[in-house]
Design an enzyme around this catalytic site. Structure first.
Site, PDB file in Angstrom:
ATOM      1  N   HIS A 267     -27.883  13.693  15.622  1.00  0.00           N
ATOM      2  CA  HIS A 267     -28.398  14.677  14.662  1.00  0.00           C
ATOM      3  C   HIS A 267     -28.516  14.108  13.260  1.00  0.00           C
ATOM      4  CE1 HIS A 267     -28.117  17.635  17.822  1.00  0.00           C
ATOM      5  NE2 HIS A 267     -26.897  17.196  18.062  1.00  0.00           N
TER       6      HIS A 267
ATOM      7  N   LYS B 258      -2.323   6.292  -5.343  1.00  0.00           N
ATOM      8  CA  LYS B 258      -1.675   6.745  -4.124  1.00  0.00           C
ATOM      9  C   LYS B 258      -1.250   8.203  -4.195  1.00  0.00           C
ATOM     10  CE  LYS B 258       1.063   5.391  -0.400  1.00  0.00           C
ATOM     11  NZ  LYS B 258      -0.117   5.435   0.445  1.00  0.00           N
TER      12      LYS B 258
ATOM     13  N   CYS C 133      -0.685   8.054 -12.459  1.00  0.00           N
ATOM     14  CA  CYS C 133       0.124   7.574 -13.570  1.00  0.00           C
ATOM     15  C   CYS C 133       1.605   7.511 -13.164  1.00  0.00           C
ATOM     16  CB  CYS C 133       0.019   8.453 -14.810  1.00  0.00           C
ATOM     17  SG  CYS C 133      -1.654   8.619 -15.417  1.00  0.00           S
TER      18      CYS C 133
ATOM     19  N   ARG D  66       0.622   4.307  -8.387  1.00  0.00           N
ATOM     20  CA  ARG D  66       0.227   5.601  -8.948  1.00  0.00           C
ATOM     21  C   ARG D  66      -0.951   5.495  -9.907  1.00  0.00           C
ATOM     22  NH1 ARG D  66       4.237   9.282  -8.084  1.00  0.00           N
ATOM     23  NH2 ARG D  66       3.382  10.626  -9.691  1.00  0.00           N
TER      24      ARG D  66
ATOM     25  N   TRP E 266      -3.689   6.072 -14.579  1.00  0.00           N
ATOM     26  CA  TRP E 266      -4.879   6.355 -13.771  1.00  0.00           C
ATOM     27  C   TRP E 266      -5.672   7.347 -14.618  1.00  0.00           C
ATOM     28  CZ3 TRP E 266      -7.447  10.475 -11.557  1.00  0.00           C
ATOM     29  CH2 TRP E 266      -8.366  10.164 -10.553  1.00  0.00           C
TER      30      TRP E 266
ATOM     31  N   GLU F 199     -12.231   2.689   1.326  1.00  0.00           N
ATOM     32  CA  GLU F 199     -11.202   2.625   0.292  1.00  0.00           C
ATOM     33  C   GLU F 199     -10.924   1.208  -0.178  1.00  0.00           C
ATOM     34  OE1 GLU F 199      -7.615   5.768   0.787  1.00  0.00           O
ATOM     35  OE2 GLU F 199      -7.920   4.501   2.521  1.00  0.00           O
TER      36      GLU F 199
ATOM     37  N   ASN G  26       2.392  11.948 -17.348  1.00  0.00           N
ATOM     38  CA  ASN G  26       1.699  11.941 -16.060  1.00  0.00           C
ATOM     39  C   ASN G  26       1.284  13.384 -15.778  1.00  0.00           C
ATOM     40  OD1 ASN G  26       3.055  11.952 -12.693  1.00  0.00           O
ATOM     41  ND2 ASN G  26       0.948  11.783 -13.313  1.00  0.00           N
ATOM     42  N   GLY G  27      -0.027  13.614 -15.665  1.00  0.00           N
ATOM     43  CA  GLY G  27      -0.492  14.975 -15.403  1.00  0.00           C
ATOM     44  C   GLY G  27      -1.720  15.277 -16.241  1.00  0.00           C
TER      45      GLY G  27
ATOM     46  N   LYS H  40     -10.706   4.152   5.650  1.00  0.00           N
ATOM     47  CA  LYS H  40      -9.927   2.950   5.343  1.00  0.00           C
ATOM     48  C   LYS H  40     -10.846   1.839   4.853  1.00  0.00           C
ATOM     49  CE  LYS H  40      -6.894   3.936   5.252  1.00  0.00           C
ATOM     50  NZ  LYS H  40      -5.876   4.891   5.059  1.00  0.00           N
TER      51      LYS H  40
ATOM     52  N   GLU I 112     -10.945   8.373   9.931  1.00  0.00           N
ATOM     53  CA  GLU I 112      -9.911   7.612   9.234  1.00  0.00           C
ATOM     54  C   GLU I 112     -10.289   6.130   9.142  1.00  0.00           C
ATOM     55  OE1 GLU I 112      -7.540   8.139   7.336  1.00  0.00           O
ATOM     56  OE2 GLU I 112      -6.301   6.347   7.443  1.00  0.00           O
TER      57      GLU I 112
HETATM   58  C1  G6P Z   1      -4.658   9.673  -2.121  1.00  0.00           C
HETATM   59  C2  G6P Z   1      -4.219   8.446  -1.342  1.00  0.00           C
HETATM   60  C3  G6P Z   1      -4.476   8.656   0.146  1.00  0.00           C
HETATM   61  C4  G6P Z   1      -3.800   9.933   0.629  1.00  0.00           C
HETATM   62  C5  G6P Z   1      -4.205  11.140  -0.208  1.00  0.00           C
HETATM   63  C6  G6P Z   1      -3.319  12.343   0.097  1.00  0.00           C
HETATM   64  O1  G6P Z   1      -6.028   9.787  -2.077  1.00  0.00           O
HETATM   65  O2  G6P Z   1      -4.905   7.296  -1.801  1.00  0.00           O
HETATM   66  O3  G6P Z   1      -3.969   7.546   0.873  1.00  0.00           O
HETATM   67  O4  G6P Z   1      -4.144  10.152   1.958  1.00  0.00           O
HETATM   68  O5  G6P Z   1      -4.036  10.862  -1.601  1.00  0.00           O
HETATM   69  O6  G6P Z   1      -2.011  12.058  -0.305  1.00  0.00           O
HETATM   70  P1  G6P Z   1      -0.707  12.697   0.323  1.00  0.00           P
HETATM   71  O7  G6P Z   1       0.423  12.047  -0.431  1.00  0.00           O
HETATM   72  O8  G6P Z   1      -0.796  14.155   0.067  1.00  0.00           O
HETATM   73  O9  G6P Z   1      -0.690  12.359   1.765  1.00  0.00           O
END
Ligand code: G6P
Length: 613
Positions: free
Chosen positions: A509, A608, A2, A27, A74, A493, A100-101, A490, A486
């Site tokens: 395994h 994010k 948010c 956000r 969000w 996501e 937000n929270g 990606k 990673e």
């Molecule tokens: C969310 C974002 C990711 C990020 C993660 C941790 O899931 O979409 O891209 O890696 O949070 O966020 P930070 O700000 O702590 O790196």
């Protein structure tokens, strides 16, 4: 999680707020809303979907007024729809609030308020808070500021809020605990937002509200700040360093693509001033006073979430390999709830792009209680993690706006590398020549990434062949095992294709059972680091008909004979190879997602900055 924006002054507020919401859309983007105060009272506009949907909905409406609050959501409590979108209102609709929270004890407060005759229109925890403020204001006959303060004393959870009152068009109230909030100070006007991006084009003077603080923001008066315990605070004005360019797309079709292509520059910024050009001595100013503590630590515990956790795994390999310091890497969300053993002689290092991730912050709080030394590697200057830790280093990657992390990841690895080599040098665990070799290689990384970025068209063609796959397996070993994780994250996501990252040898395994002619396998097979072992793993995949995309070192011939597609990356020191091998994987995910019609900057269900646990 948010984004919130507020404006009070003499300009038209709505255009400022809506523009700010677009900047904060990373956000959350499942619904949005604004409340505008004007001579006739208030105008409320809410819409499901992105901020552009709200804007279209508002196009024909009267949006005039010089005070406004806005929110992009969000969802936590209640599905994304108009009713649950913020702002929320008191029973008499005089008070409107954005949040937000999470209010954790909302249920018990709600029940008590229902007993007092309150009725609720939404399923949100936020509506409960605004009713609580209304109840206190009416019952105690106090000012709105005092009612907010008293209400926040009853609340358990995290919040950044702005509250405005119908008919009061010169002021509103903001407060925070656990969720970020910045106040911009202009001439006869104030801006409030979850981060500085909605503010930067109007003023550079900002105040970061601290946890447990409430601000009375009146356009005709100085800022007044008190704690929820009613202690007056003097606002500390910071000067913003953020540039407008850094938060715009600059000719790219998406923030993600811009941020992928920015990586050579971001790494140069991360390294700037940290390696002496003559002596090659590393100075990380932020941890200077704690170097001895790190060297003498029993262990370093890295806590992080998402992509930052993957960077942490690479950090583990680097610290153990070079500096011989024992490292554990923990998901912050697990660490904080599993009664971990933390000693005074441990260093707990949080890695976070935003510096606001709720679980990472909570993990640090726990470590603080146990007396450990707290370090941070963050991108957002002045965010909560750098403020909580004893010491740390910024990545200086510039604002990362695409939800999928790219340049933040590479720059986190660069900072971890600098820290690890520095500690190795101080401890004497690497030779002088090894030290200089790694530094030379590190300084060459931006140029090498530029070379990889030139392969964008080749990677796009490969993406075309695989865009309809439903599953992917990513394999890597050693330093490139976290890169496999990673790469898979990606793809998941942003393209919504199921993908798993695995240590190449572990494939036998379990995941090997998944391999058939339809299964694409991405394998990182650079020359250094168990190359021969990875080649054997590739043979095993080939024998089962899997379609192979390999990331190989320039000039490789062995893997080229086995793989269906190869993407070459320049050679480097093994520990730096993730900085290179990761780039084609970012581009592969990007192109596949785009070809599948996905929104790469705002993938569904994600946000994010995850400020709720
Ligand atoms: C969310 C974002 C990711 C990020 C993660 C941790 O899931 O979409 O891209 O890696 O949070 O966020 P930070 O700000 O702590 O790196």
């Amino acid at each position: 999680m948010c984004g919130i924006v507020g404006y009070v002054g003499s300009k038209q507020a709505y255009p400022i707020v809506i523009k700010g919401l677009k900047r904060l859309e990373y956000r959350g983007y499942d619904s949005s809303g604004v409340c505008i105060g004007n001579r006739d009272g208030i105008t409320v506009l809410k819409e499901k979907g992105k901020v552009s949907d709200l804007e279209a909905y508002a196009a024909e409406k009267d949006t005039s007024g010089s005070i406004s609050i806005g929110h992009t959501r969000w969802a936590t409590h209640g599905v994304p729809n108009r009713e649950n979108a913020h702002p929320h209102f008191s029973g008499d609709r005089k008070l409107s609030l954005i949040h937000n929270g999470i209010i954790e004890n909302y249920d018990s407060i709600k029940k008590a308020l229902i007993n007092k005759g309150h009725t609720f229109k939404s399923d949100t925890d936020t509506e409960v808070l605004v009713h609580l403020i209304e109840e206190i204001k009416n019952h105690e006959q106090v000012s709105l500021f005092e009612a907010v303060r008293l209400a926040l004393n009853e609340v358990v959870g995290a919040y950044a809020i702005i509250v405005m009152e119908k008919g009061v068009n010169n002021e509103f109230i903001a407060a925070r605990k656990g969720s970020p909030l910045v106040i911009g100070i202009g001439e006869g006007e104030y801006f409030v937002a979850s981060d500085a991006s909605p503010i930067v084009e109007y003023t550079r003077d900002v105040v970061y509200l601290d946890d447990g603080e409430i601000a009375l923001i009146n356009k005709d008066a100085d800022l007044e700040i008190r704690t929820i315990a009613n202690v007056s605070k003097t606002p500390f004005i910071h000067e913003l360093e953020l540039s407008l360019e850094a938060i715009e797309k600059g000719g790219f079709s998406s923030f993600m693509l811009k941020e992928i292509f920015e990586q050579p520059k971001s790494i140069i910024d991360t390294l700037r001033g940290r390696i002496n050009p003559k002596t090659k001595e590393i100075t990380l100013g932020g941890i200077l006073d704690y170097e001895q503590k790190i060297i003498n630590a029993d262990r370093i515990i890295i806590v992080a979430c998402g992509t930052s956790w993957h960077a942490g795994l690479i950090g583990e390999y680097l610290f153990e390999d070079l500096a011989r310091i024992s490292v554990e890497v923990e998901y912050a969300s697990e660490f904080r709830y599993r009664n971990p053993i933390i000693n005074k002689n441990d260093v707990v290092l949080a890695i976070s792009q935003s510096g606001e991730t709720a679980d990472s912050l909570a993990a640090l709080e726990l470590a603080k209680e146990k007396g450990a030394t707290l370090l941070g590697i963050c991108n957002v200057v002045g965010s909560s993690i750098p403020r909580l830790t004893h010491a740390g280093s910024y990545t200086h990657a510039g604002p990362e706006i695409g939800v999928a992390s790219t340049k933040a990841f590479t720059t986190q690895i660069v900072v971890l590398t600098l820290m690890a080599i520095k500690m190795a040098q101080k401890k004497g665990t690497i030779t002088k020549s090894k030290y200089h070799e790694i530094i030379t290689e590190l300084e060459l990384i931006p140029k090498k990434i530029e070379k990889i970025l030139k392969k964008n068209d080749q990677i796009k063609k490969i993406a075309e062949k695989f865009k309809n796959a439903t599953n992917f397996l990513y394999l890597g070993r050693g330093y490139n095992f976290p890169v496999a994780l990673e790469g898979a994250l990606k793809l998941k996501e942003i393209s919504y294709i199921h993908a798993e990252g695995y240590p190449a040898a572990e494939m036998k395994h379990g995941p090997i059972a998944l391999i058939d002619d339809d299964m694409p396998i991405v394998v990182i097979a650079t020359k250094k680091g168990n190359y021969d072992k990875v080649v054997s793993n590739i043979q095993e995949v080939k024998a089962r008909g899997g379609r192979l995309i390999a990331i190989v070192t320039e000039g490789d011939t062995t893997v080229k004979e086995l793989a269906d597609y190869c993407i070459e990356v320049p050679d480097s020191f093994d520990g730096l190879s993730p900085l290179l091998t990761n780039i084609p994987l970012q581009l592969l995910s990007y192109h596949i997602a785009l070809m599948r019609g996905c929104d790469v900057d705002m993938p569904r269900n994600l946000a994010k900055s995850v400020t709720v646990e």
